[in-house]
Design an enzyme around this catalytic site. Sequence first.
Site, PDB file in Angstrom:
ATOM      1  N   GLN A 136      -0.780  33.764  -1.436  1.00 11.94           N
ATOM      2  CA  GLN A 136      -0.130  34.470  -2.551  1.00 11.94           C
ATOM      3  C   GLN A 136      -1.027  35.569  -3.121  1.00 11.94           C
ATOM      4  O   GLN A 136      -0.531  36.525  -3.716  1.00 11.94           O
ATOM      5  CB  GLN A 136       0.243  33.480  -3.664  1.00 11.94           C
TER       6      GLN A 136
ATOM      7  N   ALA B 130       1.022  30.836   7.438  1.00 10.45           N
ATOM      8  CA  ALA B 130       0.067  30.127   6.592  1.00 10.45           C
ATOM      9  C   ALA B 130       0.245  28.608   6.660  1.00 10.45           C
ATOM     10  O   ALA B 130      -0.716  27.862   6.481  1.00 10.45           O
ATOM     11  CB  ALA B 130       0.176  30.608   5.154  1.00 10.45           C
TER      12      ALA B 130
ATOM     13  N   THR C 207       0.766  31.741  23.606  1.00  6.78           N
ATOM     14  CA  THR C 207       0.680  33.189  23.779  1.00  6.78           C
ATOM     15  C   THR C 207       0.735  33.869  22.423  1.00  6.78           C
ATOM     16  O   THR C 207       1.624  33.572  21.624  1.00  6.78           O
ATOM     17  CB  THR C 207       1.844  33.670  24.669  1.00  6.78           C
TER      18      THR C 207
ATOM     19  N   CYS D 130      12.890  23.622  -5.548  1.00  4.53           N
ATOM     20  CA  CYS D 130      11.898  24.584  -5.076  1.00  4.53           C
ATOM     21  C   CYS D 130      12.299  25.145  -3.719  1.00  4.53           C
ATOM     22  O   CYS D 130      13.036  24.532  -2.964  1.00  4.53           O
ATOM     23  CB  CYS D 130      10.581  23.833  -5.014  1.00  4.53           C
TER      24      CYS D 130
ATOM     25  N   SER E 106      -0.544  34.933   5.380  1.00  4.22           N
ATOM     26  CA  SER E 106       0.731  35.033   6.080  1.00  4.22           C
ATOM     27  C   SER E 106       1.276  36.457   6.049  1.00  4.22           C
ATOM     28  O   SER E 106       1.138  37.154   5.038  1.00  4.22           O
ATOM     29  CB  SER E 106       1.730  34.091   5.393  1.00  4.22           C
ATOM     30  N   GLY E 107       1.917  36.866   7.137  1.00  2.00           N
ATOM     31  CA  GLY E 107       2.465  38.223   7.223  1.00  2.00           C
ATOM     32  C   GLY E 107       3.601  38.506   6.256  1.00  2.00           C
ATOM     33  O   GLY E 107       3.644  39.557   5.621  1.00  2.00           O
TER      34      GLY E 107
END
Length: 377
Positions: A175, A72, A233, A319, A195-196
């Site tokens: 999220q 992301a 790739t 954070c 995102s994964g």
Amino acid sequence: MDPIYFDHHATTPCDARVVEAMLPYFSEVFGNPASLTHPHGRRAANALEDARIAVARFFGAQPAEIYFTAGATESNNTALAMLGEGEHLITSAIEHSSILAPAEQLAKRGVAVTLLRPDGEGFITSESVARAIRPETRLVSIEAANGEIGTIQPFTEIGALCRERGVLFHSDITQAAGKIAVGLHNASIDLASFSGHKVYGPKGIGGLFIRRGVRVEPFIRGGGQEKKIRSGTVNVPGAVGIAAALMIRADEMQPEAERLASIRDEMRERIVSEITGVSVNGPRAVRLPGNLNVSFEKIEAEALMLAMRHFSLSSGSACSSGERGPSRVLLAIGVSEAMAMGSIRIGLGKANTAEHAARFVDDLKRAIARIREISAA
Ligand SMILES: *Cc1c(COP(=O)(O)O)cnc(C)c1O
């Protein structure tokens, strides 16, 4: 005792079924998906296109609208790369650093940037977006949900507004994806990042949804993969993995959301009633199901986390993105610096149980009492 993981906004464990789906794509189906002149390449290309179809279906998009990236962070950077000198970007003060850092860079290059302030619960209203739109506004970028305080933004309303005003709408849905329903076309979203590793998939793979007809500048240039939007790739095992992860989310998301929200609500009620000097940050209802964020008076979250070492969770002080000092999200919703430094973020996920939550609150009560006693002495 094994540590208990309560930090699912930072990352999630890769589901064993996802790992299994990915395994053949490392050493057996290893071809370069751009090598369409031979069977090895074509087999990899087929797997990649099947993954794209599955991801698109999950988000209610067309396969041609899904571009694979390394995550992301890259998707957000790519979305913002369309902005040039003299154009105007509207985003918010509580976006992920992978929006705010490129926005800051753009501002140095002559892009006008408006950072909208959230209200006290973290909401960015569509009215505040409407007020900020000017003739030069090219893009509005507002996340679907916040990873610190769980606020679910009125992204469908913001999307409708942007569509009406002829402004592009990007949403960082990282999220929200796989936790609440996000129909990209229904919400008039033009670009979306995901995102994964936030959806029980692998790290290092993500995607950018680009609605058909929207023009985007490549952020990474080279061999022209992913229709020239993202060279390099393609990570075929990763794409297979994120697709498998989202297919599982499609089945598990709804029941899990209900279960986690109920565990979270119980935790919140106990914390608020059994501990003094507590305040809950973020909204009560319109909130990610597994998210809880609380501040404690006269407590340093760092000390609290040391005392609660067998739970992995985040604090509102340093954070996860490596930023120092009190959380800018908490400050932006009006939490004082001292309370921000005494805040913790609990991110529940699918392996968490009511028993974990009960044990956590029991330990939390003891740890807070002890820390306050020591600092009073
Ligand atoms: C985790 C996260 C990102 C970054 O995702 P990566 O895949 O780790 O680069 C971006 N935005 C939000 C809201 C996130 O939670």
